[in-house]
Design an enzyme around this catalytic site. Sequence first.
Site, PDB file in Angstrom:
ATOM      1  N   ASN A  13       1.512  -1.131   0.511  1.00  0.00           N
ATOM      2  CA  ASN A  13      -0.074  -0.119  -0.114  1.00  0.00           C
ATOM      3  C   ASN A  13       0.944   1.383  -0.877  1.00  0.00           C
ATOM      4  O   ASN A  13       1.771   1.260   0.891  1.00  0.00           O
ATOM      5  CB  ASN A  13      -1.190   0.391   1.478  1.00  0.00           C
ATOM      6  CG  ASN A  13      -1.581   1.606   1.471  1.00  0.00           C
ATOM      7  OD1 ASN A  13      -2.317   1.959   0.335  1.00  0.00           O
ATOM      8  ND2 ASN A  13      -2.597   1.554   2.487  1.00  0.00           N
ATOM      9  N   LYS A  15      -0.041   4.199  -0.425  1.00  0.00           N
ATOM     10  CA  LYS A  15      -0.561   5.611   0.944  1.00  0.00           C
ATOM     11  C   LYS A  15      -0.230   6.633  -1.195  1.00  0.00           C
ATOM     12  O   LYS A  15       0.007   6.653  -2.226  1.00  0.00           O
ATOM     13  CB  LYS A  15      -0.028   5.161   1.858  1.00  0.00           C
ATOM     14  CG  LYS A  15      -0.137   4.690   2.454  1.00  0.00           C
ATOM     15  CD  LYS A  15      -0.217   4.636   4.013  1.00  0.00           C
ATOM     16  CE  LYS A  15       0.632   3.493   5.057  1.00  0.00           C
ATOM     17  NZ  LYS A  15      -0.206   3.748   6.112  1.00  0.00           N
ATOM     18  N   HIS A  98      -9.925   1.031   5.246  1.00  0.00           N
ATOM     19  CA  HIS A  98      -8.278   1.247   6.574  1.00  0.00           C
ATOM     20  C   HIS A  98      -8.592   2.227   6.884  1.00  0.00           C
ATOM     21  O   HIS A  98      -9.299   3.364   7.325  1.00  0.00           O
ATOM     22  CB  HIS A  98      -7.677   1.387   5.120  1.00  0.00           C
ATOM     23  CG  HIS A  98      -6.058   1.543   5.542  1.00  0.00           C
ATOM     24  ND1 HIS A  98      -5.647   2.627   6.018  1.00  0.00           N
ATOM     25  CD2 HIS A  98      -4.881   0.935   4.988  1.00  0.00           C
ATOM     26  CE1 HIS A  98      -3.783   2.381   6.221  1.00  0.00           C
ATOM     27  NE2 HIS A  98      -4.002   1.303   5.824  1.00  0.00           N
ATOM     28  N   GLU A 100      -7.293   4.919   8.025  1.00  0.00           N
ATOM     29  CA  GLU A 100      -7.154   5.764   7.941  1.00  0.00           C
ATOM     30  C   GLU A 100      -7.975   6.558   6.940  1.00  0.00           C
ATOM     31  O   GLU A 100      -8.385   7.866   7.337  1.00  0.00           O
ATOM     32  CB  GLU A 100      -5.725   6.308   6.943  1.00  0.00           C
ATOM     33  CG  GLU A 100      -4.310   6.212   7.625  1.00  0.00           C
ATOM     34  CD  GLU A 100      -3.207   5.532   6.906  1.00  0.00           C
ATOM     35  OE1 GLU A 100      -3.204   5.857   5.216  1.00  0.00           O
ATOM     36  OE2 GLU A 100      -2.131   5.089   7.028  1.00  0.00           O
ATOM     37  N   GLU A 170      -5.290  -5.248  10.556  1.00  0.00           N
ATOM     38  CA  GLU A 170      -4.321  -4.344  11.557  1.00  0.00           C
ATOM     39  C   GLU A 170      -4.563  -3.527  12.579  1.00  0.00           C
ATOM     40  O   GLU A 170      -5.655  -2.834  12.128  1.00  0.00           O
ATOM     41  CB  GLU A 170      -4.694  -3.274   9.909  1.00  0.00           C
ATOM     42  CG  GLU A 170      -4.141  -4.162   8.318  1.00  0.00           C
ATOM     43  CD  GLU A 170      -3.503  -2.798   7.773  1.00  0.00           C
ATOM     44  OE1 GLU A 170      -2.831  -2.896   6.957  1.00  0.00           O
ATOM     45  OE2 GLU A 170      -4.105  -1.472   7.258  1.00  0.00           O
ATOM     46  N   GLY A 176       2.076   2.120  11.022  1.00  0.00           N
ATOM     47  CA  GLY A 176       2.837   3.385  10.999  1.00  0.00           C
ATOM     48  C   GLY A 176       3.554   3.900  11.947  1.00  0.00           C
ATOM     49  O   GLY A 176       4.523   5.350  12.269  1.00  0.00           O
ATOM     50  N   SER A 215       3.411  -1.865  10.631  1.00  0.00           N
ATOM     51  CA  SER A 215       4.551  -2.262  10.825  1.00  0.00           C
ATOM     52  C   SER A 215       5.412  -3.891  10.132  1.00  0.00           C
ATOM     53  O   SER A 215       6.453  -3.584  11.565  1.00  0.00           O
ATOM     54  CB  SER A 215       4.985  -1.338  12.165  1.00  0.00           C
ATOM     55  OG  SER A 215       4.946  -0.376  12.426  1.00  0.00           O
TER      56      SER A 215
HETATM   57  C1  PEP Z   1      -0.669   0.028   5.903  1.00  0.00           C
HETATM   58  O1  PEP Z   1      -1.076   1.029   5.850  1.00  0.00           O
HETATM   59  O2  PEP Z   1      -1.926  -0.630   6.081  1.00  0.00           O
HETATM   60  C2  PEP Z   1       0.361  -0.506   6.678  1.00  0.00           C
HETATM   61  C3  PEP Z   1       0.263  -1.198   7.843  1.00  0.00           C
HETATM   62  O3  PEP Z   1       0.814  -0.027   6.827  1.00  0.00           O
HETATM   63  P1  PEP Z   1       2.593   0.613   7.770  1.00  0.00           P
HETATM   64  O4  PEP Z   1       3.176  -1.268   7.112  1.00  0.00           O
HETATM   65  O5  PEP Z   1       3.658   1.176   7.364  1.00  0.00           O
HETATM   66  O6  PEP Z   1       2.071  -0.386   8.909  1.00  0.00           O
END
Ligand code: PEP
Length: 261
Positions: A13, A15, A98, A100, A170, A176, A215
């Site tokens: 992803n 972003k 997601h 976000e 998640e 992040g 992460s």
């Molecule tokens: C994500 O945006 O779905 C995500 C898991 O980000 P990161 O790997 O940076 O934590």
Amino acid sequence: MIGRARRRLVAGNWKMHTTYAEALELAEQIRRTCSEVTEVEVALLPPFPWIVPLAERLQGSAIILGAQNCSAYEQGAYTGEVSACMIAPFCRYVIVGHSERRRLFGETDDVVAAKVSVALRHGLRPILCVGELLEEREAGATLDVIERQLRMACAPLSADTCRELVIAYEPVWAIGTGRAALPLDAQLVSAWIRRWLVERFGAVATDIRILYGGSVTAQNAPAFFAEPAIDGALVGGASLNAEQFCAIVRAASRVETGSLQ
Ligand code: PEP
């Protein structure tokens, strides 16, 4: 070693990152670096404007594309929205729900369910993100939150269509932050999600892939992939670096757990 019934999926992803030139370069590096890995499905989820040029450049490679979002509406006077119908010719997957989008753009469970519906109508496979906030975890509400998110988002699905779904567990506090969940915790939640899906849809739900996201790095990926209920990863930050991302893909191709849960 016993082969897995569910093919692992590693999805990057991006972003709202990359210029056009950076996107082309990154995709090309990933195509080159990941080319020897065939057992794992590799998906890139770039920003909308890069989808079509990347689809052209990745033609003939095993790398597939997805979108990070789609509108809950079919079409019409919705300025700034991008419909599932518009991305479907170029993408196999679309992320829905997601954290976000839920947190920063106010997407409710009803909106997420509408997106699941419209994505399926256009032949896209939704990558449905579920996960708890830190305060929900600390209050012991993790499974309640995930149950609500799953129940609402899966409302439009039947036993026939549920196979199209991918779930990404998640935990919001892990996204992040550099603070990944413990692999065993992710395993327990993913196994719980699997039981929920099988109760809801029957045995066919054993085909649904459950990813971990939050992460994930080249260093910690093998420990997640060693857990039998985890079928891959949704990767944010580390997907912007071809070496890191492909190391995660290779880790997914190496681990065989044998028993599926
Ligand atoms: C994500 O945006 O779905 C995500 C898991 O980000 P990161 O790997 O940076 O934590």
